[in-house]
Design a protein around this motif. Structure first.
Motif, PDB file in Angstrom:
ATOM      1  N   PHE A   1       0.845  -1.191   0.000  1.00  0.00           N
ATOM      2  CA  PHE A   1       0.000   0.000   0.000  1.00  0.00           C
ATOM      3  C   PHE A   1       0.881   1.242   0.000  1.00  0.00           C
ATOM      4  O   PHE A   1       1.839   1.337   0.766  1.00  0.00           O
ATOM      5  CB  PHE A   1      -0.912   0.005   1.227  1.00  0.00           C
ATOM      6  N   ASN A   2       0.561   2.191  -0.890  1.00  0.00           N
ATOM      7  CA  ASN A   2       1.314   3.437  -0.940  1.00  0.00           C
ATOM      8  C   ASN A   2       0.353   4.613  -1.080  1.00  0.00           C
ATOM      9  O   ASN A   2      -0.872   4.427  -1.100  1.00  0.00           O
ATOM     10  CB  ASN A   2       2.352   3.417  -2.067  1.00  0.00           C
ATOM     11  N   LEU A   3       0.911   5.805  -1.218  1.00  0.00           N
ATOM     12  CA  LEU A   3       0.066   7.001  -1.258  1.00  0.00           C
ATOM     13  C   LEU A   3      -0.857   7.045  -2.467  1.00  0.00           C
ATOM     14  O   LEU A   3      -1.871   7.745  -2.457  1.00  0.00           O
ATOM     15  CB  LEU A   3       0.958   8.250  -1.241  1.00  0.00           C
ATOM     16  N   ARG A   4      -0.505   6.296  -3.522  1.00  0.00           N
ATOM     17  CA  ARG A   4      -1.409   6.229  -4.674  1.00  0.00           C
ATOM     18  C   ARG A   4      -2.758   5.635  -4.264  1.00  0.00           C
ATOM     19  O   ARG A   4      -3.804   6.040  -4.761  1.00  0.00           O
ATOM     20  CB  ARG A   4      -0.791   5.386  -5.795  1.00  0.00           C
ATOM     21  N   ASP A   5      -2.721   4.654  -3.363  1.00  0.00           N
ATOM     22  CA  ASP A   5      -3.966   4.027  -2.908  1.00  0.00           C
ATOM     23  C   ASP A   5      -4.828   5.022  -2.132  1.00  0.00           C
ATOM     24  O   ASP A   5      -6.051   5.059  -2.309  1.00  0.00           O
ATOM     25  CB  ASP A   5      -3.647   2.810  -2.030  1.00  0.00           C
ATOM     26  N   LEU A   6      -4.180   5.809  -1.289  1.00  0.00           N
ATOM     27  CA  LEU A   6      -4.931   6.828  -0.549  1.00  0.00           C
ATOM     28  C   LEU A   6      -5.543   7.848  -1.505  1.00  0.00           C
ATOM     29  O   LEU A   6      -6.710   8.224  -1.380  1.00  0.00           O
ATOM     30  CB  LEU A   6      -4.010   7.520   0.458  1.00  0.00           C
ATOM     31  N   SER A   7      -4.752   8.275  -2.500  1.00  0.00           N
ATOM     32  CA  SER A   7      -5.270   9.261  -3.455  1.00  0.00           C
ATOM     33  C   SER A   7      -6.388   8.670  -4.321  1.00  0.00           C
ATOM     34  O   SER A   7      -7.336   9.357  -4.693  1.00  0.00           O
ATOM     35  CB  SER A   7      -4.137   9.795  -4.345  1.00  0.00           C
ATOM     36  N   LYS A   8      -6.293   7.351  -4.637  1.00  0.00           N
ATOM     37  CA  LYS A   8      -7.366   6.697  -5.401  1.00  0.00           C
ATOM     38  C   LYS A   8      -8.662   6.678  -4.600  1.00  0.00           C
ATOM     39  O   LYS A   8      -9.761   6.819  -5.156  1.00  0.00           O
ATOM     40  CB  LYS A   8      -6.966   5.258  -5.730  1.00  0.00           C
ATOM     41  N   CYS A   9      -8.533   6.477  -3.304  1.00  0.00           N
ATOM     42  CA  CYS A   9      -9.711   6.462  -2.434  1.00  0.00           C
ATOM     43  C   CYS A   9     -10.408   7.832  -2.449  1.00  0.00           C
ATOM     44  O   CYS A   9     -11.629   7.930  -2.627  1.00  0.00           O
ATOM     45  CB  CYS A   9      -9.291   6.086  -1.020  1.00  0.00           C
ATOM     46  N   ILE A  10      -9.623   8.889  -2.296  1.00  0.00           N
ATOM     47  CA  ILE A  10     -10.179  10.255  -2.327  1.00  0.00           C
ATOM     48  C   ILE A  10     -10.701  10.574  -3.723  1.00  0.00           C
ATOM     49  O   ILE A  10     -11.771  11.175  -3.889  1.00  0.00           O
ATOM     50  CB  ILE A  10      -9.119  11.290  -1.895  1.00  0.00           C
ATOM     51  N   GLN A  11      -9.957  10.154  -4.754  1.00  0.00           N
ATOM     52  CA  GLN A  11     -10.385  10.392  -6.138  1.00  0.00           C
ATOM     53  C   GLN A  11     -11.738   9.740  -6.407  1.00  0.00           C
ATOM     54  O   GLN A  11     -12.585  10.304  -7.106  1.00  0.00           O
ATOM     55  CB  GLN A  11      -9.338   9.836  -7.110  1.00  0.00           C
ATOM     56  N   GLY A  12     -11.928   8.546  -5.844  1.00  0.00           N
ATOM     57  CA  GLY A  12     -13.207   7.862  -6.016  1.00  0.00           C
ATOM     58  C   GLY A  12     -14.350   8.626  -5.387  1.00  0.00           C
ATOM     59  O   GLY A  12     -15.438   8.744  -5.975  1.00  0.00           O
ATOM     60  N   VAL A  13     -14.121   9.180  -4.201  1.00  0.00           N
ATOM     61  CA  VAL A  13     -15.159   9.969  -3.528  1.00  0.00           C
ATOM     62  C   VAL A  13     -15.483  11.223  -4.344  1.00  0.00           C
ATOM     63  O   VAL A  13     -16.638  11.673  -4.388  1.00  0.00           O
ATOM     64  CB  VAL A  13     -14.709  10.334  -2.096  1.00  0.00           C
ATOM     65  N   LEU A  14     -14.478  11.767  -5.026  1.00  0.00           N
ATOM     66  CA  LEU A  14     -14.688  12.989  -5.821  1.00  0.00           C
ATOM     67  C   LEU A  14     -15.444  12.732  -7.127  1.00  0.00           C
ATOM     68  O   LEU A  14     -15.633  13.642  -7.919  1.00  0.00           O
ATOM     69  CB  LEU A  14     -13.335  13.645  -6.137  1.00  0.00           C
ATOM     70  N   GLN A  15     -15.878  11.477  -7.337  1.00  0.00           N
ATOM     71  CA  GLN A  15     -16.749  11.190  -8.480  1.00  0.00           C
ATOM     72  C   GLN A  15     -18.211  11.508  -8.156  1.00  0.00           C
ATOM     73  O   GLN A  15     -19.083  11.350  -8.999  1.00  0.00           O
ATOM     74  CB  GLN A  15     -16.641   9.709  -8.862  1.00  0.00           C
ATOM     75  N   ALA A  16     -18.466  11.938  -6.926  1.00  0.00           N
ATOM     76  CA  ALA A  16     -19.830  12.212  -6.477  1.00  0.00           C
ATOM     77  C   ALA A  16     -20.489  13.282  -7.341  1.00  0.00           C
ATOM     78  O   ALA A  16     -19.837  14.232  -7.796  1.00  0.00           O
ATOM     79  CB  ALA A  16     -19.809  12.657  -5.013  1.00  0.00           C
ATOM     80  N   ASP A  17     -21.782  13.116  -7.558  1.00  0.00           N
ATOM     81  CA  ASP A  17     -22.572  14.084  -8.328  1.00  0.00           C
ATOM     82  C   ASP A  17     -23.531  14.783  -7.371  1.00  0.00           C
ATOM     83  O   ASP A  17     -24.237  14.129  -6.600  1.00  0.00           O
ATOM     84  CB  ASP A  17     -23.342  13.368  -9.434  1.00  0.00           C
ATOM     85  N   SER A  18     -23.560  16.102  -7.426  1.00  0.00           N
ATOM     86  CA  SER A  18     -24.374  16.874  -6.475  1.00  0.00           C
ATOM     87  C   SER A  18     -25.873  16.609  -6.651  1.00  0.00           C
ATOM     88  O   SER A  18     -26.661  16.857  -5.730  1.00  0.00           O
ATOM     89  CB  SER A  18     -24.092  18.373  -6.631  1.00  0.00           C
TER      90      SER A  18
END
Length: 489
Positions: free
Chosen positions: A70-87
């Motif tokens: 596990f590296n920081l790419r995994d953490l950023s992927k997790c946040i990136q996934g949340v940022l797919q949210a639609d208002s």
């Protein structure tokens, strides 16, 4: 060597630094969302960083779990996934919480290979839910009711109009996936037959999620016959991407592989066409193939791929697009960097590998980008629900004499397969030798039964016809003899 260089060490960012970086990103993104969602930004970052820290500390790589890196790419992927949210869809605190749980599962949970590790992850997620979101969550509940998100429910919708939403209506999801499958079979020379049980729905939505993200790449790991390639082709079709796969023939070598890579690069970087490069471990003729893919995943560039004349053609073709993005016409390096950036954005690599033997472990060690730059999805053995669903589909249109017999036959096929799998574990514990029961062997079992049923049925029909013909001849003979006996002299 060391005395000729100045040493410069970059330590791992502290937890405080990581939280500060990702809080700035998430709060900016959620600025236009409703208040319950906006207020959850801090909890999302705190929980994500804590989960990442626990997973990277507690679940360390072993010979059997060499991909537990596990590296920081995994953490950023997790946040990136949340940022797919639609208002328009994510408006309540519960909505954003479920999206957060889903993205954590996709990044951390999907690479875990056994129930003990999965249970440990669910324990962490349950703890984070209570600590940061004031929600009650249990491992059993998450296993019984998996959270699935996707953006493919509107069939034929352009990429800009797709909405990333929770797929709560499973029957509707199956109907939509069947529609995509029918559409795929109409445009494909080779028909693909799939049964959409829950496990298959989860995997195809995971693959679609991976390739829909910018610079999204996937590593699918599972024994042969688990459906890795079929589901990837369907996921690419659902996203509207072209799926490219090399064709191994006699004489296929490193040079031919480079020619195929050039086509891919031009398709993505010059024609701006979204595409999926599906590559399996059975197509690795020489290990240099993986070295090039490792470079593609990491930097996007394959050394010495283009000759000088091809390089000039690419510069000329990409110059107008690069100019629109603010790159000077005379900056040849900048134009080529723009080309590589376009390739990384539009070309999604999906690797399908088998964990059997030591090959997978050694490749993960030799080519670290296979793990570091890919989202991993580990295909475990089919659950009982999947086995039954497949058997029922096979027997649906088969005449077995009585429809009431179909369910017991399906149960029998499932029982045979699971009992062999259980004995394979006993075999390994006693002799330390692996015997693999794959979905392919299960399908072969069902097809063998259907083939034997058809053969026996033909044999019985033939025997019945012979007996009927023989009896008919005997009756005719008896009638003739009787007539001859009563005839007057």
């Amino acid at each position: 060597m060391v005395r000729h260089f100045a040493m410069f060490c970059l330590p791992q960012p502290s937890e405080v630094s990581l939280k500060a970086i990702f809080k700035a990103i998430t709060k900016g993104f959620f600025a236009e969302f409703p208040a319950p969602v906006k207020d959850a930004a801090e909890a999302i970052v705190n929980a994500s960083v804590e989960i990442y820290g626990r997973m990277s500390t507690d679940l360390l790589p072993t010979p059997a779990k060499s991909h537990y890196l596990f590296n920081l790419r995994d953490l950023s992927k997790c946040i990136q996934g949340v940022l797919q949210a639609d208002s328009g869809v994510i408006r309540e605190h519960d909505h954003i919480f479920r999206l957060f749980c889903h993205e954590c599962q996709r990044v951390f949970h999907d690479r875990l290979i056994d129930r003990a590790d999965k249970k440990y992850f669910y324990g962490i997620l349950s703890e984070m839910a209570s600590k940061h979101f004031q929600k009650e969550l249990t491992a059993d509940k998450m296993e019984e009711s998996p959270i699935v998100f996707g953006d493919f429910m509107k069939v034929g919708a352009p990429k800009s109009d797709r909405v990333y939403e929770e797929l709560s209506n499973i029957k509707k999801t199956v109907s939509v996936l069947t529609e995509y499958l029918d559409d795929f079979n109409m445009s494909s020379s080779k028909e693909m037959k799939l049964v959409f049980f829950m496990d298959a729905i989860e995997h195809v939505s995971r693959i679609a999620r991976m390739v829909r993200q910018p610079r999204g790449n996937a590593l699918l790991v599972g024994v042969g016959g688990t459906g890795k390639q079929s589901l990837t082709r369907l996921a690419a079709h659902m996203c509207g991407y072209k799926c490219f796969q090399i064709e191994i023939s006699r004489g296929y070598d490193y040079t031919t592989f480079h020619e195929d890579l050039k086509k891919l690069y031009k398709m993505a970087g010059v024609e701006n066409q979204d595409s999926v490069f599906l590559f399996t471990d059975t197509q690795i003729v020489v290990e240099e193939f993986l070295e090039d893919i490792n470079n593609m995943l990491n930097s996007g560039e394959v050394p010495n791929l283009f000759a000088s004349d091809e390089y000039e053609q690419i510069i000329a073709a990409v110059r107008p697009s690069a100019k629109e993005h603010g790159v000077a016409e005379q900056d040849r390096d900048g134009i080529f960097a723009h080309f590589i950036g376009q390739v990384q954005e539009r070309l999604h690599i999906v690797l399908c590998m088998s964990p059997v033997g030591d090959t997978f472990r050694s490749r993960c060690r030799m080519f670290p980008s296979l793990v570091n730059c890919c989202t991993i999805d580990w295909f475990i053995e089919w659950p009982k629900e999947a086995l039954l669903s497949v058997a029922r589909t096979f027997f649906e249109n088969v005449d077995v004499g009585d429809d009431a017999l179909k369910e017991p036959i399906a149960q029998m096929c499932c029982e045979i397969h699971t009992s062999v799998s259980n004995m394979a574990e006993v075999f390994y514990s006693e002799l330390r030798r692996r015997y693999y029961t794959t979905p392919t062997s299960y399908l072969e079992l069902i097809n063998l039964y259907l083939s034997m049923l058809q053969t026996k049925r033909k044999q019985l029909v033939t025997d019945r016809t012979r007996i009927a013909t023989g009896l008919k001849k005997l009756l005719e003979t008896n009638e003739l003899v009787t007539n001859m006996e009563v005839c007057p002299e």
